[in-house]
Write a protein that holds these residues in place. Structure first.
Motif, mmCIF file in Angstrom:
data_model
loop_
_atom_site.group_PDB
_atom_site.id
_atom_site.type_symbol
_atom_site.label_atom_id
_atom_site.label_comp_id
_atom_site.label_asym_id
_atom_site.label_seq_id
_atom_site.Cartn_x
_atom_site.Cartn_y
_atom_site.Cartn_z
ATOM 1 N N ALA A 169 0.825 -1.207 0.000
ATOM 2 C CA ALA A 169 0.000 0.000 0.000
ATOM 3 C C ALA A 169 0.861 1.258 0.000
ATOM 4 O O ALA A 169 0.586 2.219 -0.735
ATOM 5 C CB ALA A 169 -0.932 -0.001 1.208
ATOM 6 N N HIS A 172 2.514 1.686 -3.406
ATOM 7 C CA HIS A 172 1.604 1.916 -4.530
ATOM 8 C C HIS A 172 1.391 3.399 -4.793
ATOM 9 O O HIS A 172 1.210 3.830 -5.928
ATOM 10 C CB HIS A 172 0.272 1.215 -4.268
ATOM 11 C CG HIS A 172 -0.614 1.119 -5.463
ATOM 12 N ND1 HIS A 172 -1.331 2.189 -5.948
ATOM 13 C CD2 HIS A 172 -0.898 0.076 -6.273
ATOM 14 C CE1 HIS A 172 -2.028 1.807 -7.006
ATOM 15 N NE2 HIS A 172 -1.786 0.519 -7.229
ATOM 16 N N SER A 174 -0.796 7.121 -3.891
ATOM 17 C CA SER A 174 -2.213 7.475 -3.797
ATOM 18 C C SER A 174 -2.960 7.051 -5.048
ATOM 19 O O SER A 174 -2.413 7.059 -6.150
ATOM 20 C CB SER A 174 -2.368 8.975 -3.585
ATOM 21 O OG SER A 174 -1.807 9.681 -4.682
ATOM 22 N N PHE A 182 -10.019 0.511 -3.484
ATOM 23 C CA PHE A 182 -8.656 0.101 -3.830
ATOM 24 C C PHE A 182 -8.556 -1.376 -4.192
ATOM 25 O O PHE A 182 -7.526 -1.831 -4.705
ATOM 26 C CB PHE A 182 -7.712 0.396 -2.664
ATOM 27 C CG PHE A 182 -7.940 -0.460 -1.441
ATOM 28 C CD1 PHE A 182 -7.349 -1.701 -1.319
ATOM 29 C CD2 PHE A 182 -8.749 -0.005 -0.398
ATOM 30 C CE1 PHE A 182 -7.552 -2.493 -0.192
ATOM 31 C CE2 PHE A 182 -8.951 -0.779 0.730
ATOM 32 C CZ PHE A 182 -8.359 -2.032 0.832
ATOM 33 N N ILE A 186 -5.024 -2.626 -6.095
ATOM 34 C CA ILE A 186 -3.920 -2.773 -5.170
ATOM 35 C C ILE A 186 -2.906 -3.810 -5.624
ATOM 36 O O ILE A 186 -1.719 -3.706 -5.323
ATOM 37 C CB ILE A 186 -4.461 -3.120 -3.762
ATOM 38 C CG1 ILE A 186 -3.341 -3.082 -2.726
ATOM 39 C CG2 ILE A 186 -5.134 -4.478 -3.764
ATOM 40 C CD1 ILE A 186 -2.689 -1.762 -2.564
ATOM 41 N N THR A 226 -4.669 0.476 5.314
ATOM 42 C CA THR A 226 -4.534 0.417 3.854
ATOM 43 C C THR A 226 -5.250 1.575 3.166
ATOM 44 O O THR A 226 -4.648 2.285 2.345
ATOM 45 C CB THR A 226 -5.038 -0.933 3.319
ATOM 46 O OG1 THR A 226 -4.250 -1.994 3.879
ATOM 47 C CG2 THR A 226 -4.931 -0.986 1.809
ATOM 48 N N LEU A 230 -3.546 4.753 0.998
ATOM 49 C CA LEU A 230 -3.792 4.815 -0.440
ATOM 50 C C LEU A 230 -4.584 6.045 -0.861
ATOM 51 O O LEU A 230 -4.373 6.575 -1.955
ATOM 52 C CB LEU A 230 -4.530 3.554 -0.901
ATOM 53 C CG LEU A 230 -3.709 2.264 -0.915
ATOM 54 C CD1 LEU A 230 -4.592 1.077 -1.237
ATOM 55 C CD2 LEU A 230 -2.569 2.347 -1.915
#
Length: 352
Positions: A169, A172, A174, A182, A186, A226, A230
């Motif tokens: 997370a 990755h 935003s 997500f 993800i 998470t 994100l």
């Protein structure tokens, strides 16, 4: 009637005794809570003096949400950990809510002065808590040996899974939440980590409580951290309106809204405004974004205490907590008054 009353009293006393343990068994938790609270306060004061904003937020936030609520209960040497943390949560929320409402009601918004009064009241209680825990030091060594003798494999598996989830997370970046959020963006590594955490929760036979409690805590971290990592802001749009009310109190020291319920019941907004000013949170949006994992610690404590009132097995109680985390039809853990009210309701039912 006398026989019935005697039977009811015996049953009630039996139930209350389940919340209590010998002082030697509760000493580790009491010592850790008091030492951590005093240390957090000291680190927070140093951070304020040195301008270390991030350290100030972390240290003073811990003292406000744990240290203040735990202080009045440190002299009670019999409270078990679940009961102790539950009354800690209730006390912290009550102090922050009632204190902020009092300042708003009298038109004297002095958060630093009010926090100083709390510090003056809580520090002696925590010092007393350290003294009492050290007095009961004889029970600490067996408790530590008992924890070391447990099976740490499920904890290790869950830890690897949580690192995979939160690491993927964080790496990755935003995302723009679309339909399904997500979950469709993800990637497989996050799902592999989640599978490891769930295996750690469900696959191992009942053992010592930490063997199931830590994996469930990591499951909560995966579920709540998470989205916070994100998304660029709170996952609920209503949280933006609540942030605006907090900013009003911080800047104007009062609420100015046409909605009567906010004017009449400003407790949540006053409490979080007080918390923001004391801890140095300059952007309440960040507080709202990470509100679910912060509140989740209180929620998981209240759930464990509530389920422990009618499930005799600690393992079954933690499985029930895990199911409550996984299947959450309410979704009321976003930055809102009802998120705190839901946790307080769980605590009240458990205590009652």
């Amino acid at each position: 009637l006398r026989a019935g009353a005697r039977s009811a009293w015996t049953a009630g006393a039996s139930r209350l005794s389940e919340c209590s343990r010998p002082a030697s068994e509760t000493a580790p938790a009491r010592l850790v809570i008091s030492v951590a609270s005093l240390s957090a306060l000291a680190v927070g004061v140093v951070a304020v003096a040195s301008g270390a904003d991030a350290l100030r937020v972390a240290a003073l936030l811990f003292f406000c949400v744990v240290g203040i609520g735990a202080a009045p209960w440190q002299a009670d040497t019999g409270l078990r950990l679940a009961a102790r943390l539950t009354v800690t949560a209730v006390t912290s929320v009550a102090v922050l809510t009632l204190g902020s409402m009092m300042m708003l009601a009298v038109g004297a918004w002095t958060p630093t002065f009010a926090f100083g009064i709390l510090v003056a009241a809580c520090v002696p209680l925590h010092v007393l808590g350290v003294h009492l825990a050290l007095r009961d030091w004889a029970g600490l060594h067996p408790a530590w040996e008992e924890a070391r003798s447990g099976n740490w494999v499920p904890v290790a598996v869950a830890s690897v899974g949580a690192v995979l989830c939160l690491g993927s997370a964080a790496a990755h970046g935003s995302i723009d939440p679309r339909f399904f959020g997500f979950l469709s963006q993800i990637g497989p590594l996050w799902y592999a980590g989640l599978a490891l955490v769930l295996i750690a929760v469900a696959a191992w036979p009942p053992g010592r409580e930490h063997e199931i409690a830590i994996p469930v805590l990591l499951l909560l971290a995966v579920a709540t951290l998470t989205p916070a990592l994100l998304y660029e802001g709170p996952r609920s749009q209503s949280a933006g309106k609540h942030v605006d009310l907090v900013v009003q109190i911080v800047t104007r020291h009062r609420l100015d809204t046409s909605v009567d319920i906010y004017e009449a019941w400003p407790g949540f907004f006053g409490a979080t405004a007080w918390l923001s000013e004391v801890t140095g949170v300059r952007d309440p949006v960040r507080l709202a974004t990470f509100w679910p994992p912060l509140l989740g610690l209180f929620r998981i404590t209240a759930l464990r205490y509530l389920f422990g009132q009618f499930l005799r097995s600690a393992h079954r109680a933690w499985i029930a907590v895990a199911l409550a985390i996984l299947v959450d039809p309410i979704g009321a853990d976003y930055f809102s008054p009802q998120s705190v009210a839901f946790v307080l309701a769980l605590a009240v039912f458990g205590l009652a």
